[in-house]
Design an enzyme around this catalytic site. Structure first.
Site, PDB file in Angstrom:
ATOM      1  N   HIS A 117     -59.128  42.410  65.780  1.00 54.42           N
ATOM      2  CA  HIS A 117     -58.755  42.067  67.271  1.00 54.42           C
ATOM      3  C   HIS A 117     -59.701  40.927  67.838  1.00 54.42           C
ATOM      4  CE1 HIS A 117     -55.924  44.819  69.143  1.00 54.42           C
ATOM      5  NE2 HIS A 117     -55.355  44.522  67.677  1.00 54.42           N
ATOM      6  N   HIS A 122     -46.127  44.031  60.586  1.00 54.35           N
ATOM      7  CA  HIS A 122     -46.642  42.695  61.916  1.00 54.35           C
ATOM      8  C   HIS A 122     -46.914  41.558  61.482  1.00 54.35           C
ATOM      9  CE1 HIS A 122     -50.195  43.214  63.699  1.00 54.35           C
ATOM     10  NE2 HIS A 122     -50.194  44.099  63.336  1.00 54.35           N
ATOM     11  N   GLU A 130     -46.166  43.055  67.821  1.00 54.63           N
ATOM     12  CA  GLU A 130     -46.326  44.426  67.697  1.00 54.63           C
ATOM     13  C   GLU A 130     -47.190  44.239  68.874  1.00 54.63           C
ATOM     14  OE1 GLU A 130     -49.225  47.520  65.589  1.00 54.63           O
ATOM     15  OE2 GLU A 130     -49.591  45.151  66.468  1.00 54.63           O
TER      16      GLU A 130
END
Length: 515
Positions: A451, A277, A322
């Protein structure tokens, strides 16, 4: 089984995996060595630097629907064109999610406490906007937690909310069904907001960085919390304040797909698809997640284009959205006719290959971990054993990780297409046993910047990236050269370590987290 015996089985599997089938024009072993020599970690890191530069110039993100993603797609397209490919853009729309202001989550009674974002709680992707202060009502939580992941069914059925006081905040436990399903059920029952805490088994205690998914019907505020926070809220009557300000809007993005044609179309086998991704999360540049996978398959594509065409067609796919819930890869698979889907022999997925505190994870294609891990479609075992045998031949340990639907292989295995790949770890924490076998730091996350804004060019283990990029190149070369059907090598018997890992297998893969 002792290590020597296992290595012997792995060596045998390696020989079988690399043995050219009758009529093969090239020895896959030689092709693998050549491609691994050409695919360098320096080349991969150069692509990562380019992606970092793009993020820096675009508010620190490459999320789908943003200028940073568009520039990333343009970079990949230009590199592929320079290598001789004719890349195609598959345009699609999806619901983009943005958190406009930092969320607030605080207990107001019986005693006041403001929870720390990123540590004790995180806003769920696709959370609605709201400002709520209300009593917390636990919904069918299982405390203490069950012995294995997904023991809890909290919030998965309408019956769980029998007698739920309308206007209260639903406290639910991770497990079994998706976060989106839990939140939707809670809203129908009259909840004003939801708090979903981690389930509580080893590896499932930290705050989940989850998403309700773009197709959720829930519109109320939703936050995820650690097991400790959820357990404390469930133990006593509590009132909490939750405030979220989010935006959900339809945006355009794309997949970038390029094909390397076989040298003889009439004798070629099925398509070997390598996917990664291209998008990051909104919070950061995503240079490990998933600039590492993107850069690796781009480097493989460039180097394979320099050599004589492979026996089998090879497709390189750079997926969009994604992080919004496997949207790009799902759109791609759904767009395939039955005949086109049948032409794809296997999907090799590379999502996070350079985690600083890495483990060499291989997707559990044969299901040997046991429940709740399930085997992939027939042929997935072949892929797993090919990776295992390669690393064993280099004296490098591997660990299996379950197919749990948290990366872009998900739509392929749902369509019955064999899949496999590599992964270096995300928010899960390294065990002492893993430290003994792979090095690193016990008790720390595989990727401490997962993240987050700090997932930048410095957030990469170069040795780990080199090893996993070599593994990716090896598989690409082997499957591009082998005659169809792709025969599975004899698998080594599962070790006691593999069998004991089955209980927490779903904690090893930490990516697009919807359940």
């Amino acid at each position: 089984m002792d290590r020597v015996t296992r290595m012997a089985f792995a060596t045998l599997a390696m020989a079988l995996a690399l043995a050219p089938a009758a009529g093969a024009a090239k020895d896959p072993n030689k092709v693998s060595q050549q491609l691994r020599d050409e695919v360098t970690v320096g080349g991969v890191r150069a692509h990562q630097q380019a992606l970092q530069n793009i993020a820096t110039m675009n508010n620190g993100t490459r999320a789908s629907g943003t200028p940073g993603f568009d520039a990333s797609a343009a970079y990949v397209t230009s590199r592929l064109e320079r290598a001789g490919y004719k890349p195609q853009r598959q345009e699609f729309s999806f619901k983009g999610f943005t958190e406009l202001t930092p969320a607030v989550f605080a207990r107001t009674a019986p005693d006041a406490h403001t929870y720390v974002a990123g540590d004790e709680f995180a806003t769920m992707g696709y959370s609605g906007t709201g400002d709520v202060t209300a009593a917390v009502t636990p919904v069918d939580v299982q405390l203490p937690p069950g012995p294995t992941a997904n023991s809890s069914t909290s919030g998965c059925e309408a019956a769980d909310f029998a007698g739920f006081p309308a206007g209260n905040i639903a406290l639910m436990q991770r497990g079994t069904c998706t976060f989106g399903a839990k939140a939707a059920n809670a809203q129908v029952a009259g909840a004003s907001a939801v708090v979903i805490f981690n389930e509580g088994q080893e590896g499932r205690t930290d705050t989940p960085l989850g998403t309700l998914g773009e197709d959720t019907t829930a519109t109320i505020p939703a936050v995820g919390t650690s097991f400790a926070v959820g357990q404390a809220l469930a133990a006593q009557a509590s009132t909490v304040h939750i405030a979220t300000v989010t935006k959900i809007e339809t945006v355009q993005t794309a997949n970038v797909i390029a094909d390397l044609a076989p040298r003889n179309a009439t004798k070629a086998g099925k398509v070997v698809l390598l996917g990664a991704h291209l998008d990051s999360v909104a919070a950061g540049p995503g240079i490990n997640d998933n600039g590492s996978g993107t850069a690796t398959i781009l480097e493989i594509a460039e180097q394979m284009a320099k050599n004589k065409a492979p026996r089998n067609p090879v497709r390189f796919a750079f997926w969009g959205a994604e992080e919004a819930g496997l949207v790009g890869s799902t759109k791609y698979v759904e767009s395939l006719s039955e005949a086109d889907a049948a032409k794809i022999g296997l999907d090799l997925n590379f999502d996070m290959l350079g985690s600083p505190n890495f483990v060499r994870f291989v997707y559990d294609g044969d299901g040997s971990l046991g429940p709740p891990s399930l085997p992939g479609p027939p042929g997935s075992d072949d892929i797993e054993h090919t990776f295992e045998a390669y690393f064993a031949s280099k004296g490098l340990a591997t660990d299996p990780t379950a197919f749990d639907g948290r990366s872009d292989y998900g739509p392929f295995i749902a369509a019955g297409i064999p899949a496999g790949g590599l992964f270096s770890g995300a928010e899960g924490k390294k065990t002492a046993e893993q430290t003994a076998r792979f090095g690193g730091v016990t008790g720390e996350a595989y990727d401490r910047c997962y993240h987050q804004a700090c997932d930048d060019y410095t957030n990469v283990s170069t040795p780990g990236l080199r090893q996993l990029a070599d593994g990716a190149a090896h598989a690409a070369a082997v499957y591009a050269a082998r005659v169809e059907p792709l025969g599975a090598p004899a698998p080594p018997p599962p070790t006691a370590r593999q069998q004991s890992a089955a209980a927490d297998s779903t904690t090893m893969l930490g990516h697009n987290d919807q359940r």
